[in-house]
Design an enzyme around this catalytic site. Structure first.
Site, PDB file in Angstrom:
ATOM      1  N   GLY A   1     -17.168 -65.651 118.711  1.00 40.69           N
ATOM      2  CA  GLY A   1     -18.539 -65.168 118.898  1.00 40.69           C
ATOM      3  C   GLY A   1     -19.592 -66.209 118.541  1.00 40.69           C
ATOM      4  O   GLY A   1     -19.553 -67.353 119.001  1.00 40.69           O
ATOM      5  N   TYR A   2     -20.520 -65.793 117.689  1.00 33.79           N
ATOM      6  CA  TYR A   2     -21.662 -66.653 117.339  1.00 33.79           C
ATOM      7  C   TYR A   2     -21.357 -67.608 116.181  1.00 33.79           C
ATOM      8  O   TYR A   2     -22.260 -68.277 115.680  1.00 33.79           O
ATOM      9  CB  TYR A   2     -22.871 -65.785 116.978  1.00 33.79           C
ATOM     10  CG  TYR A   2     -23.314 -64.889 118.117  1.00 33.79           C
ATOM     11  CD1 TYR A   2     -24.081 -65.386 119.160  1.00 33.79           C
ATOM     12  CD2 TYR A   2     -22.961 -63.545 118.156  1.00 33.79           C
ATOM     13  CE1 TYR A   2     -24.476 -64.574 120.225  1.00 33.79           C
ATOM     14  CE2 TYR A   2     -23.350 -62.722 119.205  1.00 33.79           C
ATOM     15  CZ  TYR A   2     -24.107 -63.244 120.237  1.00 33.79           C
ATOM     16  OH  TYR A   2     -24.497 -62.443 121.283  1.00 33.79           O
TER      17      TYR A   2
ATOM     18  N   LYS B   1     -11.868 -60.390 115.600  1.00 28.03           N
ATOM     19  CA  LYS B   1     -12.078 -59.384 114.549  1.00 28.03           C
ATOM     20  C   LYS B   1     -10.741 -58.965 113.948  1.00 28.03           C
ATOM     21  O   LYS B   1     -10.595 -58.858 112.732  1.00 28.03           O
ATOM     22  CB  LYS B   1     -12.652 -58.089 115.162  1.00 28.03           C
ATOM     23  CG  LYS B   1     -14.102 -58.022 115.406  1.00 28.03           C
ATOM     24  CD  LYS B   1     -14.421 -56.585 115.883  1.00 28.03           C
ATOM     25  CE  LYS B   1     -15.854 -56.432 116.272  1.00 28.03           C
ATOM     26  NZ  LYS B   1     -16.164 -55.063 116.732  1.00 28.03           N
TER      27      LYS B   1
ATOM     28  N   ASN C   1     -11.439 -56.928 120.390  1.00 32.33           N
ATOM     29  CA  ASN C   1     -11.854 -58.268 119.966  1.00 32.33           C
ATOM     30  C   ASN C   1     -10.761 -58.865 119.057  1.00 32.33           C
ATOM     31  O   ASN C   1     -10.609 -58.471 117.902  1.00 32.33           O
ATOM     32  CB  ASN C   1     -13.189 -58.161 119.224  1.00 32.33           C
ATOM     33  CG  ASN C   1     -13.761 -59.507 118.849  1.00 32.33           C
ATOM     34  OD1 ASN C   1     -13.021 -60.393 118.453  1.00 32.33           O
ATOM     35  ND2 ASN C   1     -15.063 -59.643 118.953  1.00 32.33           N
TER      36      ASN C   1
ATOM     37  N   HIS D   1     -19.567 -60.863 106.466  1.00 31.86           N
ATOM     38  CA  HIS D   1     -19.939 -59.447 106.558  1.00 31.86           C
ATOM     39  C   HIS D   1     -18.696 -58.565 106.681  1.00 31.86           C
ATOM     40  O   HIS D   1     -18.571 -57.543 106.025  1.00 31.86           O
ATOM     41  CB  HIS D   1     -20.854 -59.262 107.774  1.00 31.86           C
ATOM     42  CG  HIS D   1     -20.316 -59.853 109.046  1.00 31.86           C
ATOM     43  ND1 HIS D   1     -19.792 -61.126 109.101  1.00 31.86           N
ATOM     44  CD2 HIS D   1     -20.175 -59.342 110.303  1.00 31.86           C
ATOM     45  CE1 HIS D   1     -19.382 -61.369 110.335  1.00 31.86           C
ATOM     46  NE2 HIS D   1     -19.597 -60.306 111.080  1.00 31.86           N
TER      47      HIS D   1
ATOM     48  N   ASP E   1     -18.187 -51.804 114.234  1.00 34.34           N
ATOM     49  CA  ASP E   1     -19.273 -52.280 115.087  1.00 34.34           C
ATOM     50  C   ASP E   1     -20.033 -53.318 114.286  1.00 34.34           C
ATOM     51  O   ASP E   1     -20.352 -53.107 113.120  1.00 34.34           O
ATOM     52  CB  ASP E   1     -20.206 -51.143 115.522  1.00 34.34           C
ATOM     53  CG  ASP E   1     -21.042 -51.590 116.693  1.00 34.34           C
ATOM     54  OD1 ASP E   1     -20.456 -51.869 117.759  1.00 34.34           O
ATOM     55  OD2 ASP E   1     -22.275 -51.706 116.561  1.00 34.34           O
TER      56      ASP E   1
ATOM     57  N   LYS F   1     -14.107 -68.435 105.621  1.00 40.59           N
ATOM     58  CA  LYS F   1     -15.072 -67.472 106.193  1.00 40.59           C
ATOM     59  C   LYS F   1     -14.958 -66.131 105.479  1.00 40.59           C
ATOM     60  O   LYS F   1     -15.959 -65.467 105.208  1.00 40.59           O
ATOM     61  CB  LYS F   1     -14.814 -67.310 107.710  1.00 40.59           C
ATOM     62  CG  LYS F   1     -15.762 -66.311 108.360  1.00 40.59           C
ATOM     63  CD  LYS F   1     -15.556 -66.156 109.865  1.00 40.59           C
ATOM     64  CE  LYS F   1     -16.432 -65.022 110.411  1.00 40.59           C
ATOM     65  NZ  LYS F   1     -16.202 -64.726 111.833  1.00 40.59           N
TER      66      LYS F   1
ATOM     67  N   GLU G   1     -19.223 -47.935 124.604  1.00 43.31           N
ATOM     68  CA  GLU G   1     -20.105 -48.235 123.479  1.00 43.31           C
ATOM     69  C   GLU G   1     -21.481 -47.601 123.728  1.00 43.31           C
ATOM     70  O   GLU G   1     -22.140 -47.924 124.706  1.00 43.31           O
ATOM     71  CB  GLU G   1     -20.231 -49.763 123.346  1.00 43.31           C
ATOM     72  CG  GLU G   1     -20.931 -50.144 122.085  1.00 43.31           C
ATOM     73  CD  GLU G   1     -20.397 -51.439 121.480  1.00 43.31           C
ATOM     74  OE1 GLU G   1     -19.227 -51.805 121.710  1.00 43.31           O
ATOM     75  OE2 GLU G   1     -21.183 -52.061 120.765  1.00 43.31           O
TER      76      GLU G   1
HETATM   77  P1  ITT Z   1     -14.824 -53.900 119.888  1.00 36.18           P
HETATM   78  O1  ITT Z   1     -16.046 -53.039 120.083  1.00 36.18           O
HETATM   79  O2  ITT Z   1     -13.738 -53.611 120.861  1.00 36.18           O
HETATM   80  O3  ITT Z   1     -14.359 -53.918 118.461  1.00 36.18           O
HETATM   81  P2  ITT Z   1     -16.658 -56.104 120.472  1.00 36.18           P
HETATM   82  O4  ITT Z   1     -16.526 -57.596 120.473  1.00 36.18           O
HETATM   83  O5  ITT Z   1     -17.307 -55.480 121.686  1.00 36.18           O
HETATM   84  O6  ITT Z   1     -15.217 -55.450 120.212  1.00 36.18           O
HETATM   85  P3  ITT Z   1     -18.899 -55.213 118.872  1.00 36.18           P
HETATM   86  O7  ITT Z   1     -19.384 -54.262 119.889  1.00 36.18           O
HETATM   87  O8  ITT Z   1     -18.890 -54.793 117.439  1.00 36.18           O
HETATM   88  O9  ITT Z   1     -17.399 -55.670 119.178  1.00 36.18           O
HETATM   89  O10 ITT Z   1     -19.712 -56.559 119.057  1.00 36.18           O
HETATM   90  C1  ITT Z   1     -19.868 -57.437 118.026  1.00 36.18           C
HETATM   91  C2  ITT Z   1     -20.244 -58.794 118.588  1.00 36.18           C
HETATM   92  O11 ITT Z   1     -21.006 -59.468 117.576  1.00 36.18           O
HETATM   93  C3  ITT Z   1     -19.025 -59.637 118.857  1.00 36.18           C
HETATM   94  O12 ITT Z   1     -18.585 -59.530 120.186  1.00 36.18           O
HETATM   95  C4  ITT Z   1     -19.517 -61.034 118.509  1.00 36.18           C
HETATM   96  O13 ITT Z   1     -20.164 -61.591 119.627  1.00 36.18           O
HETATM   97  C5  ITT Z   1     -20.543 -60.774 117.411  1.00 36.18           C
HETATM   98  N1  ITT Z   1     -19.904 -60.883 116.093  1.00 36.18           N
HETATM   99  C6  ITT Z   1     -19.609 -59.884 115.202  1.00 36.18           C
HETATM  100  N2  ITT Z   1     -18.983 -60.374 114.129  1.00 36.18           N
HETATM  101  C7  ITT Z   1     -18.866 -61.694 114.328  1.00 36.18           C
HETATM  102  C8  ITT Z   1     -18.289 -62.740 113.589  1.00 36.18           C
HETATM  103  O14 ITT Z   1     -17.666 -62.541 112.436  1.00 36.18           O
HETATM  104  N3  ITT Z   1     -18.345 -63.968 114.109  1.00 36.18           N
HETATM  105  C9  ITT Z   1     -18.960 -64.204 115.277  1.00 36.18           C
HETATM  106  N4  ITT Z   1     -19.519 -63.283 116.057  1.00 36.18           N
HETATM  107  C10 ITT Z   1     -19.473 -62.022 115.578  1.00 36.18           C
END
Ligand code: ITT
Length: 202
Positions: free
Chosen positions: A157-158, A18, A15, A185, A81, A180, A47
């Site tokens: 993301g969201y 992130k 991601n 978080h 995660d 941000k 995952e």
């Molecule tokens: P990795 O596992 O490869 O790190 P991922 O996107 O699949 O990437 P996660 O399984 O942790 O990661 O999923 C977290 C999801 O939650 C992410 O894809 C976003 O949709 C959402 N998310 C988490 N943190 C966020 C943020 O700061 N802003 C917006 N959406 C977020």
């Protein structure tokens, strides 16, 4: 235990959002984050379907460690995660946030929220870090509410539908990365990690 003054962490994530947020924040604290997949392409992480973010993160980290062996012995290795939990939806999408995002996106979440009583939600981030001798976990949270409509074009993301309670009414997507990171978080979890790294060992 690794010498924490080496101050390089290899972050495994697919991601980009992130990674950019985390690397900028850690850089401001003098800690360099690098994308592990650039140094070692081809790492595959499945995952697991678990409810606790820290358990998912630890499982992801163990899979990474198995695949890199002793190749990066001088570095710390990190995965994250994270997810969005909406009270009126029983904590959904929670650990399924990534999958749900790819299937229905923020607009799908808004449709699910049609007519619900309260719009309280929170983001959670759980970091799992290998420091050369053990796995440590660091968690951060951010309380907010789900907006009535998406706003802004920053973040990922969201973020277009998440309004942090401690902000000024804007969604995360209406804020700069710097803004941000004063509330998020991810930043809360990273701040605990960087404090732990920067404390000189006795
Ligand atoms: P990795 O596992 O490869 O790190 P991922 O996107 O699949 O990437 P996660 O399984 O942790 O990661 O999923 C977290 C999801 O939650 C992410 O894809 C976003 O949709 C959402 N998310 C988490 N943190 C966020 C943020 O700061 N802003 C917006 N959406 C977020």
């Amino acid at each position: 235990m690794l010498d924490s003054t080496s101050k390089r962490i290899l972050f495994h994530t697919g991601n980009k959002g992130k990674f950019l947020e985390a690397s900028e924040l850690m850089m401001s604290r003098g800690i360099r984050l690098e994308l592990l997949s650039v140094l070692k392409p081809g790492i595959r992480v499945i995952e697991p379907q678990m409810n606790a973010f820290n358990e998912v993160a630890t499982s992801k980290l163990r899979q990474v460690l198995e695949q890199i062996g002793d190749e990066f012995d001088d570095d710390w290795i990190m995965v994250e995660d994270s997810g969005l939990l909406i009270d009126e939806l029983g904590g959904f999408p929670g650990p399924y946030s990534s999958y749900v995002y790819s299937r229905i996106g923020p607009n799908g979440i808004l449709r699910l929220m049609d007519g619900v009583g309260t719009r309280n939600a929170r983001y959670t981030a759980s970091l799992s870090v290998w420091n050369g001798s053990e796995i440590q976990s660091f968690e951060g949270f951010c309380e907010g509410i789900i907006a009535l409509e998406p706003k802004g074009d920053q973040g990922f993301g969201y973020d277009p539908i998440f309004i942090p309670i401690e902000g000024d009414g804007r969604t995360f997507s209406e804020m700069t990365k710097f803004e941000k990171s004063r509330l998020s978080h991810r930043a809360n979890a990273l701040n605990i990690l960087s404090d732990a790294m920067l404390v000189p060992s006795i």
